[in-house]
Design a protein around this motif. Structure first.
Motif, PDB file in Angstrom:
ATOM      1  N   GLU A 298      10.353   6.250   0.530  1.00 26.54           N
ATOM      2  CA  GLU A 298       9.801   6.509   1.856  1.00 26.54           C
ATOM      3  C   GLU A 298       9.899   7.971   2.260  1.00 26.54           C
ATOM      4  O   GLU A 298       9.095   8.440   3.078  1.00 26.54           O
TER       5      GLU A 298
ATOM      6  N   ASN B  78       6.086   4.802   4.982  1.00 19.79           N
ATOM      7  CA  ASN B  78       6.426   3.384   5.096  1.00 19.79           C
ATOM      8  C   ASN B  78       6.041   2.551   3.876  1.00 19.79           C
ATOM      9  O   ASN B  78       6.532   1.432   3.709  1.00 19.79           O
TER      10      ASN B  78
ATOM     11  N   SER C  65      13.364   2.383   0.695  1.00 23.85           N
ATOM     12  CA  SER C  65      14.585   3.053   1.132  1.00 23.85           C
ATOM     13  C   SER C  65      15.431   3.337  -0.099  1.00 23.85           C
ATOM     14  O   SER C  65      15.650   2.454  -0.933  1.00 23.85           O
TER      15      SER C  65
ATOM     16  N   ASN D 289      -0.319   8.073  -0.430  1.00 22.71           N
ATOM     17  CA  ASN D 289       0.909   7.325  -0.131  1.00 22.71           C
ATOM     18  C   ASN D 289       0.976   5.974  -0.838  1.00 22.71           C
ATOM     19  O   ASN D 289       1.458   4.976  -0.277  1.00 22.71           O
TER      20      ASN D 289
END
Length: 438
Positions: free
Chosen positions: A27, A32, A36, A378
């Motif tokens: 991220e 998003n 993590s 992304n």
């Protein structure tokens, strides 16, 4: 434990580099859509613990797939059988379906990458009537050997294929037994029974290795010998990959933690996209081992095969501008300055950028552009890179994906070696055929 962004595998002086970069999966890089790092680290610890368990099983001799790769007792016999076929026949046709054909297709790609170019090994993996009939019509049956592979010896598709080709051989009044080689489990089964009746060469399938994981057994390697692949190198580099990958935080361990983390996040699909034509069959094989090993109890995700640069023009639009529910696994080879040179004699000013380039430069530019475009949009991207396509690369990639799949299955608390839902369809097919008997 550390989630290094790039993991490299280098083994010896003349070895290729095998590199995995997962930096564009987090991220802090892609927002998003990414993971993590903390959650990934937790799953990396879990994956490493699973690897420790698998390593103990291997060291105790309880890991049939990887223990088999580490031994070499069968190599000379495989070479003997493959050489016998190669010396006695012009062509080999492999009959089967699933892992029985996908594994050898992955192996022979090193020697015969393109259909119709110096091809010695062919594969029949369907029961489409047009495919079977038209293929038989073009064969020189007298100069053709057949390798029929079914672990259970009762696969409906394989038996049906086999009967069609046996009938064709009989019509030519050929010595059927000399043309037929069979690989099946060393137990009584329909395929072995037929083999005994016709005097075929019957070879034992490795008893404790499932069909989709039979890459480095006689299933994958006999056709490879016929095609001209050096299987001593294949097994040697597969063994080296096992040694390297059964270490903490290795490439497959990170790959499994990555895949599992994205599944937890709700990612619906994992896209494997090699920019190497010779890996097309490997991508198809990967699709099988991933789907059959993980698609159980409502778990897993969907493996999608894409081939660069072809699928830039068929799938990339969806990947870039459609649902962000996929992990991309780009596989690239260093092709710069390789291949035929482009003269540019007929190019105009708008296309002069091609003049003097090698065709490999174009491939290199396209694969780099795809990686950068996915990252800029992304999209979660794992990038696997290597220098040359050879026995070492092929062995390394296939050991990598085997181990990654098995670790991922354990993270999902699944058995990676069964496929219970598929068995239901097999039972129904036999029932339908039995009920419609004349």
């Amino acid at each position: 434990m550390s989630s290094d962004k790039v993991v490299k595998l280098k083994k010896h002086e003349d070895s290729m580099a095998y590199e995995q970069n997962i930096d564009n999966c987090f991220e802090d890089k892609i927002g998003n859509n990414g993971l993590s790092r903390d959650e990934f680290e937790k799953n990396l610890v879990k994956a490493s613990d699973i690897l420790d368990k698998l390593r103990r099983e291997k060291d105790e001799g309880n890991s049939p797939i990887f223990n088999h790769i580490e031994q070499a007792d069968d190599i000379e016999n495989i070479i003997r059988i493959g050489s016998q076929i190669r010396d006695s026949f012009d062509e080999l046709v492999v009959l089967g379906t699933g892992g029985s054909t996908l594994n050898p297709q992955s192996m022979v790609c090193l020697a015969q990458p393109h259909d119709g170019i110096d091809k010695r090994v062919y594969f029949i993996d369907s029961v489409d009537p047009y495919t079977i009939e038209s293929f038989i019509a073009q064969l020189d049956l007298e100069g053709t050997a057949f390798l029929v592979t079914s672990k259970s010896g009762s696969t409906v598709e394989t038996l049906a294929q086999f009967m069609c080709f046996l009938d064709a051989l009989e019509k030519e009044h050929l010595d059927i037994g000399k043309h037929i080689y069979i690989i099946s489990d060393p137990v009584d089964n329909p395929l072995r029974d037929i083999g005994k009746q016709i005097g075929a060469t019957v070879i034992d399938h490795e008893k404790n290795i499932g069909g989709r994981f039979s890459t480095f057994t006689n299933v994958g390697l006999i056709p490879a010998v016929v095609a001209g692949v050096d299987i001593r190198k294949i097994r040697k580099f597969a063994k080296a990959a096992v040694e390297a990958f059964f270490k903490s935080n290795s490439i497959p361990v990170q790959g499994a933690a990555l895949q599992y983390s994205f599944m937890q996040k709700g990612t619906a699909a994992t896209v494997i996209m090699p920019y190497v034509d010779r890996l097309s069959a490997v991508a198809t094989w990967y699709r099988q081992i991933w789907a059959e090993s993980l698609g159980k109890q409502g778990k897993g995700n969907t493996p999608i095969k894409a081939i660069g640069a072809l699928d830039q023009h068929s799938q990339l639009q969806l990947y870039l501008d459609g649902p962000k529910d996929k992990l991309f696994n780009l596989i690239t080879c260093d092709t710069e300055k390789k291949g035929l040179k482009i003269s540019g004699n007929y190019l105009n000013n708008d296309t002069r950028y091609l003049k003097g380039k090698n065709i490999g430069d174009v491939n290199a530019a396209l694969q780099k552009a795809t990686a950068e475009t996915l990252a800029r949009n992304n999209c979660p991207l794992r990038h696997i890179k290597f220098g040359n396509m050879n026995e070492e690369t092929l062995s390394t990639i296939m050991v990598h994906f085997m181990l990654e799949t098995i670790i991922t299955a354990h993270l999902l608390e699944l058995n990676p070696f069964d496929q219970p839902a598929v068995e239901e369809g097999k039972v129904f097919a036999r029932q339908i055929l039995n009920d419609s008997r004349a």
